[in-house]
Write an enzyme that holds these catalytic residues in place. Structure first.
Site, PDB file in Angstrom:
ATOM      1  CG  ASP A 257      -2.222   0.789   0.926  1.00 28.36           C
ATOM      2  OD1 ASP A 257      -3.258   0.516   1.526  1.00 28.36           O
ATOM      3  OD2 ASP A 257      -2.152   1.711   0.077  1.00 28.36           O
TER       4      ASP A 257
HETATM    5  C1  GLC Z   1      -4.366   4.152  -0.415  1.00 25.59           C
HETATM    6  C2  GLC Z   1      -5.252   3.008  -0.028  1.00 25.59           C
HETATM    7  C3  GLC Z   1      -5.328   1.923  -1.057  1.00 25.59           C
HETATM    8  C4  GLC Z   1      -5.184   2.526  -2.433  1.00 25.59           C
HETATM    9  C5  GLC Z   1      -3.787   3.102  -2.553  1.00 25.59           C
HETATM   10  C6  GLC Z   1      -3.552   3.759  -3.902  1.00 25.59           C
HETATM   11  O1  GLC Z   1      -3.669   4.645   0.667  1.00 25.59           O
HETATM   12  O2  GLC Z   1      -5.030   2.394   1.234  1.00 25.59           O
HETATM   13  O3  GLC Z   1      -6.592   1.271  -0.890  1.00 25.59           O
HETATM   14  O4  GLC Z   1      -5.383   1.538  -3.425  1.00 25.59           O
HETATM   15  O5  GLC Z   1      -3.523   4.042  -1.524  1.00 25.59           O
HETATM   16  O6  GLC Z   1      -4.373   4.880  -4.032  1.00 25.59           O
END
Ligand code: GLC
Length: 708
Positions: A257
């Site tokens: 993440d």
């Molecule tokens: C965010 C989220 C995740 C998302 C990623 C990209 O922090 O936790 O669900 O896909 O970043 O945007």
């Protein structure tokens, strides 16, 4: 030698680490803000993957840099959060879960994939599969609700919808099952907080949707930000390498993440970026989203002997294999191009149908719905709020492309005067508009109160300790209800979570609309005017009070089940223990009576199945669709089993006076559970099969069968 092997043999360390790096294009920074020179990074091979970039020409330009100006011409992978639609926005996932219709879930994902692929996108960070039992948590909006079986069904449908049968197609997206796992169990309902989950709950509640996604062939998985019992998921070798890759055989790409690998330092399990990078790589994460931990940390980790080049090569191979599966080597420009007007029109029609069917009619006293004409007043801060209808994670969806409640009603009732007053803003303390709104309500026969949250009040980092009506909306409700005598008051709740709104329950009808997406106003008009009967059923228990949270239907019975008449039992002194509305609750414009449950055979072995048949009769005045649930209760087992476990569901549409039989099967093996040693156990004995309209124990028919 394969293309991938020969590429890896030719790649420098920097080029390898570039393929293990995903950097934002800055369209929608969803984490700590950093600045990156994207183009320079791509050209020198330091950035092999990009997120938050869309638009056929924009992506084509970035791709051209990768395939024409880099040394090895490795194509770029472009990812985006296409969570519930790309430009055409469907209901938020929690709302879509209320359809209990896998075909619809797959169809909306298919359309989202086509639309995003037309914009040049290759991968979506969806489906989000975090089972959640705590509406304080803002991300409950993005997931499948409180039930693991529902989560499994959504996982299968969404992976199939996004990926179709050929990942290399021009209109497919690689899916990403996230956030692995138990993210929904955050303490206090606060995002990013610690999770403490029993090994039993892990196996029974939080892992099953991800297991279903792996079985469905999901291309990528994203570990959660959170720790699980003290081990951050981004460094959780037991659950990533041993379980996902080892036991389930997942050989796809693990994408961290946003900045999560660097955050292992804050978690207190890594002293520096090299250690954080090493922990994540050894756990099996192939791609570092926005931490630059692999690019800046792995060279030192190599020097310090924390990782080997073989570890790096294994991850690079998985990333290149994904790009190959997506067809990016064969044709880097395969995705990206205009769609026909017919496709867009059909997509809007699907969005309208799915939005209408996501809405849950919680209450409908005195047949307040469907509307019966007369003077109509639309009141509240969500009445003319097209942009808020998108909900959280609205990708490329634009407010101007959304239909507000007011616009939808005016389009459906041409020529009829429809009064409108916001009364209050969504969150402000300004009450100056309430008097006018109350006066408008007094002049109308039917009042439609549009209440709830803004799109930003749910989703990531949007948790609420008081998940009720924000701002001065309750004062508005009070003013409108004060003059309600003889009127039809219809309250519509827009939210990313079940709201605790006792004040609103005094309205004649209460409709949970969640965040219905681009076609919100048209879908609501269909429901309010009776063109479509509500059929949504809530995928989460609705609490009466925050003090009840966590609240969910599939609890174990306790040795002293709640009985307010017996002091020493599991009840509250100051609140009912039952939810305001149980899991699966949802009214329609029909009136369904359940009768004649038959389950056969009376006994079955592990490889057999049971078949439940139940008759439904629609005693209502309108045609309606009903979702029927099949629950199981293992009455005596080696471990205490939940009072109810959802095992299957099905639907039937019946005209007034019509009856029909719903047939639901249950495989005996689906009654297995983690035994005392936490290994899957098939245990002969009696099992109660319960069939009904929701998890309300008072509205089920039951039969007992035997496992042999
Ligand atoms: C965010 C989220 C995740 C998302 C990623 C990209 O922090 O936790 O669900 O896909 O970043 O945007």
């Amino acid at each position: 030698m394969s293309r991938i092997d020969s590429l890896i043999a030719a790649m420098s360390l920097a080029e390898k680490l570039g393929q293990m790096t995903m950097t934002t294009a800055g369209y929608a920074v969803t984490g700590p803000v950093t600045t990156t020179d994207l183009e320079a990074g791509i050209v020198k091979g330091a950035i092999g993957n990009v997120l938050n970039l869309y638009g056929a020409e924009m992506v084509r330009a970035a791709q051209r840099l990768a395939v024409e100006q880099t040394r090895l011409k490795i194509p770029l992978l472009v990812g985006m959060d296409v969570i519930h639609g790309h430009r055409t926005i469907f209901p938020i996932p929690l709302g879509e879960a209320a359809l209990f219709d896998p075909a619809a879930w797959e169809a909306s994902a298919r359309e989202a994939a086509k639309e995003a692929a037309a914009d040049g996108v290759h991968l979506t960070f969806a489906p989000m599969l975090d089972v959640a039992r705590d509406p304080r948590w803002g991300r409950i909006a993005e997931g499948p609700g409180e039930d693991p079986m529902l989560g499994q069904a959504i996982a299968r449908a969404k992976v199939k919808g996004f990926q179709a049968s050929n990942l290399g197609g021009a209109d497919t997206l690689a899916a990403c099952a996230k956030h692995y796992c138990a993210y929904g169990a955050v303490t206090g309902g606060r995002d990013y907080a610690e999770t403490d989950v029993s090994q039993r709950s892990l196996r029974e509640i939080y892992l099953p949707p991800f297991e279903a996604a792996v079985a469905a062939g999901v291309a990528t998985i994203m570990p959660a930000f959170t720790d699980l019992d003290g081990v951050p998921m981004s460094a959780n070798s037991a659950l990533l390498k041993d379980y996902l890759r080892g036991k389930l055989g997942f050989d796809g790409v693990l994408i961290s993440d946003y900045n999560a690998i660097a955050e292992l330092i804050r978690h207190g399990v890594a002293a520096d970026l090299a250690e954080a990078a090493a922990l994540a790589l050894k756990a099996g994460i192939d791609m570092d989203m926005m931490a630059n931990a692999y690019r800046d940390g792995l060279p030192e980790a190599l020097d310090r002997g924390l990782v080997s080049m073989a570890d790096i090569d294994a991850s690079v191979a998985r990333v290149l294999k994904l790009k190959e599966q997506l067809g990016l080597f064969d044709d880097p420009y395969r995705r990206g191009g205009p769609e026909s007007a017919d496709v867009l029109t059909a997509r809007r029609a699907l969005a309208r149908d799915v939005a209408g069917r996501s809405m849950v009619l919680l209450k409908n006293d005195g047949v307040a719905l469907p509307m019966a004409g007369g003077r109509v007043a639309v009141i509240g801060p969500l009445a003319d709020a097209a942009g808020e209808m998108r909900g959280c994670w609205s990708a490329a969806g634009r407010a101007e492309d959304c239909v507000s409640v007011l616009a939808g009603l005016r389009a459906a009732l041409p020529g009829q005067e429809i009064g409108y007053a916001a009364g209050v803003a969504i969150e402000s303390d300004d009450e100056s508009g309430i008097a006018a709104a109350g006066a408008l309500a007094d002049s109308a026969d039917t009042v439609i109160l549009c209440l709830g949250e803004s799109a930003a009040m749910s989703g990531e980092a949007s948790c609420r300790a008081h998940p009720g009506l924000p701002g001065k909306q309750n004062a508005l409700v009070e003013a409108v209800l004060a003059g309600a005598k003889g009127k039809k008051i219809i309250a519509i709740l827009f939210s990313g979570r079940p709201l605790i709104v006792p004040e609103v329950m005094a309205a004649g009808a209460v409709l949970a609309a969640w965040a219905p997406g681009s076609e919100a106003g048209n879908a609501l008009a269909d429901i309010l005017l009776g063109k479509l009967s509500p059929s949504g059923k809530t995928p989460v228990s609705w609490p009466r009070a925050v003090g009840q949270i966590p609240i969910f239907y599939n609890q174990r019975p306790s040795g002293r089940p709640a009985n307010p008449k017996d002091h020493y039992t599991s009840y509250y002194l100051d609140e009912d223990v039952t939810p305001q509305f149980p899991f699966g609750h949802g009214l329609s414009y029909g009136d369904f009576v359940y009768a004649d449950l038959g389950v056969s055979p009376a006994q079955a072995g592990q490889s057999d199945s049971f078949t439940a048949k139940i008759t439904l009769i629609n005693h209502g005045l309108r045609e309606a669709r009903e979702t029927v649930f099949l629950f199981a209760h293992d009455k005596v087992a080696k471990v205490s089993r939940p009072k109810l476990e959802l095992k299957n569901f099905g639907q039937i549409s019946l005209k007034p006076g019509e009856s029909g039989v719903v047939t639901l099967t249950l495989a005996a093996k689906d009654l297995m559970f983690p035994g005392l040693d936490l290994e899957p156990l098939y245990e002969p004995g009696e099992v109660e099969i319960l069939v009904g309209p929701s998890a309300d124990p008072g509205r089920m028919l039951s039969a007992t069968v035997r496992l042999v």
